[in-house]
Motif scaffolding. Structure first.
Motif, PDB file in Angstrom:
ATOM      1  N   PHE A 453       0.862  -1.309  -0.050  1.00  0.00           N
ATOM      2  CA  PHE A 453       0.025  -0.094  -0.126  1.00  0.00           C
ATOM      3  C   PHE A 453       0.999   1.382   0.035  1.00  0.00           C
ATOM      4  CE2 PHE A 453      -1.822   2.993   2.696  1.00  0.00           C
ATOM      5  CZ  PHE A 453      -2.791   3.672   2.290  1.00  0.00           C
ATOM      6  N   ASP A 454       1.984   1.364   0.641  1.00  0.00           N
ATOM      7  CA  ASP A 454       2.819   2.424   0.956  1.00  0.00           C
ATOM      8  C   ASP A 454       3.419   2.838  -0.471  1.00  0.00           C
ATOM      9  OD1 ASP A 454       1.940   3.093   3.452  1.00  0.00           O
ATOM     10  OD2 ASP A 454       3.962   1.838   4.254  1.00  0.00           O
ATOM     11  N   ILE A 455       4.046   1.721  -1.009  1.00  0.00           N
ATOM     12  CA  ILE A 455       4.648   1.747  -2.452  1.00  0.00           C
ATOM     13  C   ILE A 455       3.575   2.077  -3.346  1.00  0.00           C
ATOM     14  CG2 ILE A 455       5.853   0.378  -4.316  1.00  0.00           C
ATOM     15  CD1 ILE A 455       7.005  -1.580  -2.098  1.00  0.00           C
ATOM     16  N   PHE A 512      -6.597  -0.992   3.397  1.00  0.00           N
ATOM     17  CA  PHE A 512      -5.683  -0.466   2.609  1.00  0.00           C
ATOM     18  C   PHE A 512      -6.086  -0.652   0.928  1.00  0.00           C
ATOM     19  CE2 PHE A 512      -2.793  -2.369   5.885  1.00  0.00           C
ATOM     20  CZ  PHE A 512      -2.513  -1.266   6.635  1.00  0.00           C
ATOM     21  N   LEU A 513      -6.914  -1.533   0.686  1.00  0.00           N
ATOM     22  CA  LEU A 513      -7.576  -1.761  -0.780  1.00  0.00           C
ATOM     23  C   LEU A 513      -8.525  -0.458  -0.886  1.00  0.00           C
ATOM     24  CD1 LEU A 513      -8.388  -3.053  -3.418  1.00  0.00           C
ATOM     25  CD2 LEU A 513     -10.129  -4.122  -1.840  1.00  0.00           C
ATOM     26  N   ARG A 514      -9.182  -0.042   0.090  1.00  0.00           N
ATOM     27  CA  ARG A 514     -10.040   1.379  -0.114  1.00  0.00           C
ATOM     28  C   ARG A 514      -9.293   2.426  -0.453  1.00  0.00           C
ATOM     29  NH1 ARG A 514     -15.681   0.706   3.268  1.00  0.00           N
ATOM     30  NH2 ARG A 514     -16.133  -1.181   2.662  1.00  0.00           N
ATOM     31  N   ALA A 520      -5.892   5.714  -6.914  1.00  0.00           N
ATOM     32  CA  ALA A 520      -5.896   5.120  -8.197  1.00  0.00           C
ATOM     33  C   ALA A 520      -6.900   5.798  -8.934  1.00  0.00           C
ATOM     34  CB  ALA A 520      -5.812   3.596  -8.032  1.00  0.00           C
ATOM     35  N   GLU A 521      -7.986   5.732  -8.208  1.00  0.00           N
ATOM     36  CA  GLU A 521      -9.252   6.344  -9.240  1.00  0.00           C
ATOM     37  C   GLU A 521      -9.121   7.807  -9.519  1.00  0.00           C
ATOM     38  OE1 GLU A 521     -13.975   6.172  -8.715  1.00  0.00           O
ATOM     39  OE2 GLU A 521     -12.859   6.370  -7.017  1.00  0.00           O
ATOM     40  N   TYR A 568     -11.755   7.160   2.649  1.00  0.00           N
ATOM     41  CA  TYR A 568     -12.405   5.728   1.973  1.00  0.00           C
ATOM     42  C   TYR A 568     -13.451   5.869   1.307  1.00  0.00           C
ATOM     43  CZ  TYR A 568     -10.533   3.697   6.484  1.00  0.00           C
ATOM     44  OH  TYR A 568      -9.611   3.334   7.461  1.00  0.00           O
ATOM     45  N   SER A 569     -13.535   5.010   0.391  1.00  0.00           N
ATOM     46  CA  SER A 569     -14.497   5.164  -0.994  1.00  0.00           C
ATOM     47  C   SER A 569     -14.896   3.598  -1.417  1.00  0.00           C
ATOM     48  CB  SER A 569     -14.216   5.675  -2.212  1.00  0.00           C
ATOM     49  OG  SER A 569     -12.838   5.534  -2.793  1.00  0.00           O
TER      50      SER A 569
END
Length: 590
Positions: A453-455, A512-514, A520-521, A568-569
């Motif tokens: 996630f940090d990368i 981390f995904l969110r 990214a979005e 968050y999304s």
């Protein structure tokens, strides 16, 4: 004999047997308990019958009073609500019970060996054995601090030793958060038993059991190596649960107890017998690595220094594992107090950007990381995942420090000092992920997901501020593809670590995904201001920052913004990642 005596003959008086301890619910309702499990009162009221409370010294008995039926109903309702929404206290315990009491003090509420220790009925032999087997199969290569034969020999009797019981339950607290690595069914000394994943006790229950068991042993005044290891495993479990304050407490407790035992001094090992000395030394270096990783993640100071020798690698079945463990030490040993002081100062409000950090020292650190693990292909796959991802993550941390210190340039002599260096780092992470099995990443748990996630966040920050670097030619994999691959990796981690997360809110993989999906979005979609915009207005909303100073400030703001909660999304739709990556002369193409 009168008529009443004929119809109702006198029954012989039968005194109820004395119950040593009432169950928790009967104790709360203040009614007589029959001591069974479950007791008749809990069966009638459909309550969970447990005996977890510690018995207190009995005082004078008062007169019995008339029980109000309405009040009794409220007590039952309150107990049901509490059992349906129970919260486990995982904060650092109050060690008041372990201090030496004065003769004049009351012993009420003080835990003693005379009360006896009752392990939880939910933690069965099959559950313990499956968790221990999972640890030695998947976790031991990166945490080689327990001897397999000694642990297996102690399992049948751990309920008679609160200290060993605490060690095993703390280990299990981390393992059950990764149900995908627990084999089921299992064949054990207790027979072949199948453990459905949904019936595994929650990690919080194991943590509660560990804290409770430690109250039966004076682990502060009489610490052992098991005390250090128990605190470390508590840290690992709480870190995965996102309880940072409690995790920090227990990692510091582990290091403090280790220093109480003087295991940070080389002279101590001269008088220690084997294998105690071997596993004590390994425990020291595991804490050394873990503290540095956590200090970088949470901006904490350091405690342990390089004060003892490294473990020696002897020929045998553990030589590969121990060599990989030493590789991990070599990655983190260069992150000393000087670097951490600069790192922690970089987040201080009003800190000067022109501190003593020199470009040459940071370039040298990047070169050390680049060549630190030359024989990584000879390590186990779990170790390869940990080593390779950790190396790229440490490169990212050094790069972020260069950003905050104003040391980057658009035309550097070394690639590590460029604004686009996260693109290279992300490319190598994608290469690593495609050459390792998902099981190798899963075995490392949520810690490796946070590093990915940090990368990914650093890559997203660069692409958001320099959109012209997002696209590559049609025949090459480019930065946009790297970012999408990062999101895919986190989605895999979210799916594999999602069982325990459902009980305790959003788990690490999901969080981390969110966060990365949102970043990214923002990168992959045009950034449009609020309101209706024409095509020409929309095109002007896409920023292109060419000035070095503005770009550096923008990246630093993006990094700081990532550390705040609330971004968050919902995850974006799944992206296709069907391109095959081939590396030819350091150029990745399809």
């Amino acid at each position: 004999m009168n008529q009443d005596e004929t119809q109702f003959p006198e029954q012989p008086s039968k005194r109820l047997p004395k119950v040593r301890q009432a169950c928790d619910c009967c104790h709360a309702r203040k009614i007589r308990c029959d001591g069974q499990n479950p007791c008749s009162n809990c069966q009638m009221t459909i309550l969970a019958c447990t005996y977890l409370a510690v018995p207190k010294k009995k005082g004078p008995k008062g007169k019995r009073v008339f029980r109000d039926g309405a009040k009794e109903g409220k007590r039952v309702k309150k107990l049901r609500m509490g059992q349906g929404n129970s919260k486990v206290h995982t904060s650092p315990p109050n060690h008041q019970t372990n201090r030496t009491r004065m003769p004049s003090e009351s012993t009420e509420g003080i835990i003693t060996e005379e009360n006896g220790f009752k392990p939880s009925a939910l933690i069965t032999d099959a559950v313990i054995t499956s968790c221990v087997d999972a640890f030695f199969t998947h976790k031991y290569p990166i945490m080689p601090i327990l001897e397999h034969e000694s642990v297996n020999a102690a399992l049948p009797n751990i309920r008679q030793s609160p200290e060993r019981y605490a060690l095993i339950t703390s280990l299990c607290a981390g393992i059950v958060q990764q149900p995908e690595i627990i084999a089921s069914p299992i064949a054990t000394a207790y027979g072949s038993q199948e453990i459905p994943l949904l019936e595994l006790p929650a990690s919080e229950h194991f943590i509660q059991e560990t804290v409770r068991a430690r109250q039966y042993c004076n682990y502060i005044d009489s610490p052992t190596l098991e005390t250090v290891q128990t605190s470390f495993f508590l840290f690992a479990a709480l870190f995965c649960l996102g309880k940072d304050n409690s995790a920090w407490f227990y990692i510091r407790e582990a290091m403090t107890v280790l220093q109480l035992l003087r295991l940070h001094e080389e002279d101590t090992y001269q008088n220690l017998a084997e294998p105690y000395a071997t596993y004590s030394r390994r425990t020291f270096w595991l804490l050394f690595i873990t503290e540095r990783a956590y200090a970088l993640q949470r901006h904490r100071p350091l405690t342990l220094q390089r004060t003892i020798s490294l473990p020696t690698v002897s020929p045998g079945p553990e030589s590969i594992i121990l060599s990989g463990f030493l590789d991990l030490v070599s990655l983190f040993q260069n992150f000393d107090d000087e670097f951490l002081s600069l790192w922690n100062l970089s987040t201080t409000v009003g800190a000067s950007s022109g501190s003593s950090a020199s470009p040459q020292s940071l370039i040298q650190l990047q070169d050390i990381l680049k060549f630190a693990i030359p024989n990584v292909s000879q390590r186990t796959e779990v170790q390869q995942a940990d080593l390779l991802i950790s190396r790229q993550w440490l490169k990212t941390m050094v790069w972020q420090l260069c950003v905050t210190k104003g040391l980057l340039s658009s035309a550097p002599s070394n690639e590590a000092m460029s604004f686009q260096y996260p693109v290279t780092i992300a490319r190598d992470v994608v290469f690593v992920s495609r050459n390792l099995s998902p099981k190798a990443l899963e075995a490392n748990g949520v810690g490796i997901l946070e590093k990915i996630f940090d990368i990914g966040c650093s890559l997203a920050d660069v692409l958001q501020l320099q959109p012209n670097h997002m696209y590559a030619s049609a025949m090459e994999i480019g930065p946009r593809d790297y970012l999408m691959e990062m999101v895919r990796l986190l989605s895999i981690g979210r799916n594999s670590l999602g069982v325990q997360g459902a009980a305790g809110g959003i788990n690490g993989g999901e969080k981390f995904l969110r966060l990365l999906a949102r970043k990214a979005e923002d990168c992959l979609n045009p950034r449009i201001s609020r309101g209706s915009l024409s095509d020409s207005d929309e095109s002007r909303c896409i920023e292109e920052i060419d000035d070095d100073e503005n770009l550096e400030n923008g990246i630093e703001d993006a990094i700081n913004k990532t550390e705040r909660p609330g971004y968050y999304s919902a995850p974006p739709p799944p992206w296709s990642s069907s391109k095959k990556i081939v590396r030819r002369n350091d150029v990745w193409s399809t």
